[in-house]
Design a protein around this motif. Structure first.
Motif, PDB file in Angstrom:
ATOM      1  N   PRO A 107       0.958  -1.183   0.017  1.00 60.10           N
ATOM      2  CA  PRO A 107       0.096   0.049  -0.060  1.00 60.10           C
ATOM      3  C   PRO A 107       0.960   1.281  -0.108  1.00 60.10           C
ATOM      4  O   PRO A 107       0.400   2.311  -0.665  1.00 60.10           O
ATOM      5  CB  PRO A 107      -0.914  -0.315   1.239  1.00 60.10           C
ATOM      6  CG  PRO A 107      -1.091  -1.779   1.500  1.00 60.10           C
ATOM      7  CD  PRO A 107       0.267  -2.178   1.083  1.00 60.10           C
TER       8      PRO A 107
ATOM      9  N   GLN B  24      -5.683 -10.805  -0.406  1.00 58.10           N
ATOM     10  CA  GLN B  24      -4.986 -10.161   0.699  1.00 58.10           C
ATOM     11  C   GLN B  24      -4.999  -8.683   0.479  1.00 58.10           C
ATOM     12  O   GLN B  24      -4.948  -7.741   1.234  1.00 58.10           O
ATOM     13  CB  GLN B  24      -4.058 -10.889   1.101  1.00 58.10           C
ATOM     14  CG  GLN B  24      -3.324 -10.241   2.337  1.00 58.10           C
ATOM     15  CD  GLN B  24      -2.110 -11.365   2.760  1.00 58.10           C
ATOM     16  OE1 GLN B  24      -1.796 -12.170   2.180  1.00 58.10           O
ATOM     17  NE2 GLN B  24      -1.542 -10.910   4.149  1.00 58.10           N
TER      18      GLN B  24
ATOM     19  N   THR C 151      -5.777  -6.663  -1.954  1.00 59.69           N
ATOM     20  CA  THR C 151      -6.972  -5.800  -2.518  1.00 59.69           C
ATOM     21  C   THR C 151      -7.647  -5.411  -0.953  1.00 59.69           C
ATOM     22  O   THR C 151      -7.786  -4.330  -0.707  1.00 59.69           O
ATOM     23  CB  THR C 151      -8.062  -6.553  -3.044  1.00 59.69           C
ATOM     24  OG1 THR C 151      -7.237  -6.823  -4.182  1.00 59.69           O
ATOM     25  CG2 THR C 151      -9.235  -5.598  -3.281  1.00 59.69           C
ATOM     26  N   HIS C 152      -7.531  -6.349   0.133  1.00 59.22           N
ATOM     27  CA  HIS C 152      -8.189  -6.008   1.397  1.00 59.22           C
ATOM     28  C   HIS C 152      -7.091  -4.846   1.985  1.00 59.22           C
ATOM     29  O   HIS C 152      -7.942  -3.757   2.696  1.00 59.22           O
ATOM     30  CB  HIS C 152      -8.225  -7.172   2.309  1.00 59.22           C
ATOM     31  CG  HIS C 152      -8.650  -6.920   3.707  1.00 59.22           C
ATOM     32  ND1 HIS C 152      -9.895  -6.502   4.123  1.00 59.22           N
ATOM     33  CD2 HIS C 152      -7.979  -6.766   4.838  1.00 59.22           C
ATOM     34  CE1 HIS C 152      -9.975  -6.350   5.325  1.00 59.22           C
ATOM     35  NE2 HIS C 152      -8.810  -6.423   6.113  1.00 59.22           N
ATOM     36  N   LEU C 153      -5.859  -4.892   1.914  1.00 58.65           N
ATOM     37  CA  LEU C 153      -5.065  -4.103   2.430  1.00 58.65           C
ATOM     38  C   LEU C 153      -5.088  -2.695   2.032  1.00 58.65           C
ATOM     39  O   LEU C 153      -5.036  -1.527   2.481  1.00 58.65           O
ATOM     40  CB  LEU C 153      -3.501  -4.583   2.490  1.00 58.65           C
ATOM     41  CG  LEU C 153      -2.847  -5.735   3.439  1.00 58.65           C
ATOM     42  CD1 LEU C 153      -1.608  -6.095   2.971  1.00 58.65           C
ATOM     43  CD2 LEU C 153      -3.383  -5.094   4.717  1.00 58.65           C
TER      44      LEU C 153
ATOM     45  N   ARG D  22      -7.909  -1.556   0.457  1.00 61.10           N
ATOM     46  CA  ARG D  22      -8.947  -1.079   0.749  1.00 61.10           C
ATOM     47  C   ARG D  22      -9.011  -0.108   2.002  1.00 61.10           C
ATOM     48  O   ARG D  22      -9.509   1.010   2.072  1.00 61.10           O
ATOM     49  CB  ARG D  22     -10.278  -2.027   0.767  1.00 61.10           C
ATOM     50  CG  ARG D  22     -11.573  -1.556   0.646  1.00 61.10           C
ATOM     51  CD  ARG D  22     -12.508  -2.751   0.447  1.00 61.10           C
ATOM     52  NE  ARG D  22     -12.285  -3.668   1.641  1.00 61.10           N
ATOM     53  CZ  ARG D  22     -12.173  -4.951   1.704  1.00 61.10           C
ATOM     54  NH1 ARG D  22     -12.381  -5.462   0.251  1.00 61.10           N
ATOM     55  NH2 ARG D  22     -12.330  -5.701   2.558  1.00 61.10           N
ATOM     56  N   GLU D  23      -8.316  -0.916   2.887  1.00 65.40           N
ATOM     57  CA  GLU D  23      -8.151  -0.260   4.056  1.00 65.40           C
ATOM     58  C   GLU D  23      -7.568   1.056   4.092  1.00 65.40           C
ATOM     59  O   GLU D  23      -7.623   2.030   4.819  1.00 65.40           O
ATOM     60  CB  GLU D  23      -7.631  -1.194   5.287  1.00 65.40           C
ATOM     61  CG  GLU D  23      -8.427  -2.419   5.588  1.00 65.40           C
ATOM     62  CD  GLU D  23     -10.075  -2.033   5.912  1.00 65.40           C
ATOM     63  OE1 GLU D  23     -10.178  -1.212   7.085  1.00 65.40           O
ATOM     64  OE2 GLU D  23     -10.963  -2.427   5.433  1.00 65.40           O
ATOM     65  N   ALA D  24      -6.187   1.274   3.480  1.00 63.97           N
ATOM     66  CA  ALA D  24      -5.174   2.029   3.313  1.00 63.97           C
ATOM     67  C   ALA D  24      -6.006   3.220   2.690  1.00 63.97           C
ATOM     68  O   ALA D  24      -5.623   4.509   2.928  1.00 63.97           O
ATOM     69  CB  ALA D  24      -4.058   1.695   2.682  1.00 63.97           C
TER      70      ALA D  24
ATOM     71  N   LYS E  37      -8.835   4.020   2.865  1.00 65.93           N
ATOM     72  CA  LYS E  37      -9.912   4.846   3.761  1.00 65.93           C
ATOM     73  C   LYS E  37      -9.119   5.758   4.521  1.00 65.93           C
ATOM     74  O   LYS E  37      -9.398   7.105   4.855  1.00 65.93           O
ATOM     75  CB  LYS E  37     -10.452   3.851   4.708  1.00 65.93           C
ATOM     76  CG  LYS E  37     -11.610   2.986   4.080  1.00 65.93           C
ATOM     77  CD  LYS E  37     -12.030   1.890   4.835  1.00 65.93           C
ATOM     78  CE  LYS E  37     -12.928   1.012   4.495  1.00 65.93           C
ATOM     79  NZ  LYS E  37     -13.605  -0.085   5.326  1.00 65.93           N
ATOM     80  N   THR E  38      -7.851   5.388   4.858  1.00 65.44           N
ATOM     81  CA  THR E  38      -6.954   5.973   5.942  1.00 65.44           C
ATOM     82  C   THR E  38      -6.586   7.520   5.211  1.00 65.44           C
ATOM     83  O   THR E  38      -6.406   8.447   5.715  1.00 65.44           O
ATOM     84  CB  THR E  38      -5.728   5.382   6.346  1.00 65.44           C
ATOM     85  OG1 THR E  38      -6.072   4.194   6.805  1.00 65.44           O
ATOM     86  CG2 THR E  38      -4.628   6.281   7.233  1.00 65.44           C
TER      87      THR E  38
ATOM     88  N   GLU F 129      -7.898   8.648   2.419  1.00 69.01           N
ATOM     89  CA  GLU F 129      -9.055   9.473   1.658  1.00 69.01           C
ATOM     90  C   GLU F 129      -8.731   9.549   0.364  1.00 69.01           C
ATOM     91  O   GLU F 129      -9.037  10.718  -0.280  1.00 69.01           O
ATOM     92  CB  GLU F 129      -9.276  10.702   2.659  1.00 69.01           C
ATOM     93  CG  GLU F 129      -9.722  10.391   3.971  1.00 69.01           C
ATOM     94  CD  GLU F 129      -9.974  11.844   4.779  1.00 69.01           C
ATOM     95  OE1 GLU F 129      -9.673  12.837   4.133  1.00 69.01           O
ATOM     96  OE2 GLU F 129     -10.326  11.570   5.899  1.00 69.01           O
TER      97      GLU F 129
ATOM     98  N   SER G 294     -10.044   7.249  -3.117  1.00 73.47           N
ATOM     99  CA  SER G 294     -11.056   6.323  -3.183  1.00 73.47           C
ATOM    100  C   SER G 294     -10.200   5.120  -4.295  1.00 73.47           C
ATOM    101  O   SER G 294      -9.739   5.804  -5.123  1.00 73.47           O
ATOM    102  CB  SER G 294     -12.274   6.810  -4.260  1.00 73.47           C
ATOM    103  OG  SER G 294     -12.888   7.849  -3.553  1.00 73.47           O
TER     104      SER G 294
END
Length: 155
Positions: free
Chosen positions: A78, A112, A114-116, A118-120, A122-123, A125, A127
């Motif tokens: 990320p 995995q 993609t999940h990381l 997606r969370e990053a 959000k942090t 900001e 999209s």
């Protein structure tokens, strides 16, 4: 076969003409993303991971190759993905990588990362619109030639 090659050449010419006119590609759907990246990804023997930095209207600002891996893996972190997006002042981004085998089905590592990502997203900001895996239609059991995490409901 020659017909397909002619269609591909005409499509690339259309895109080049559009780019010369100053029109950045609109990358709002997985099929558009796959069509944009297919000429870049076709024939690669190693996985490459790209970040497509987009403006507020989801038009391409810049394509950044973040990593180039082995025949079976292109690890992306990320930190590198969002560094590219921040550097380009992107409002949104799309991540994409190729599968040299041609089968775009995601691996456990693809899910995995993609999940990381997606969370990053959000942090910081920014999209994250999608993560698209580019394959080949003939090697894809579904006959599509790409896999979209958004279309699969995983984003």
């Amino acid at each position: 076969m020659k017909g397909l090659q002619l269609v591909a050449v005409l499509e690339v010419a259309r895109r080049v003409a559009g780019q010369q006119a100053g029109e950045a590609p609109l990358l709002t759907r997985a099929e558009l993303i796959a069509a944009y990246l297919h000429p870049v990804a076709v024939g690669l023997e190693v996985e490459k991971f790209w970040v497509l930095c987009l403006n507020r209207k989801n038009r391409l600002l810049k394509r950044v190759e973040v990593t180039s891996g082995t025949a079976t893996a292109a690890l992306a972190h990320p930190r590198e993905v969002f560094r590219a997006a921040i550097r380009e002042s992107a409002s949104a981004l799309v991540c994409a990588h190729n599968h040299p085998s041609g089968d775009p089905a995601p691996s456990a590592a693809d899910v995995q990362i993609t999940h990381l990502l997606r969370e990053a997203a959000k942090t910081v900001e920014i999209s994250l619109l999608d993560h698209v895996i580019i394959g080949r239609i003939r090697a894809d059991p579904l006959g599509i030639g790409y896999y979209s995490f958004r279309e699969a409901g995983l984003m």
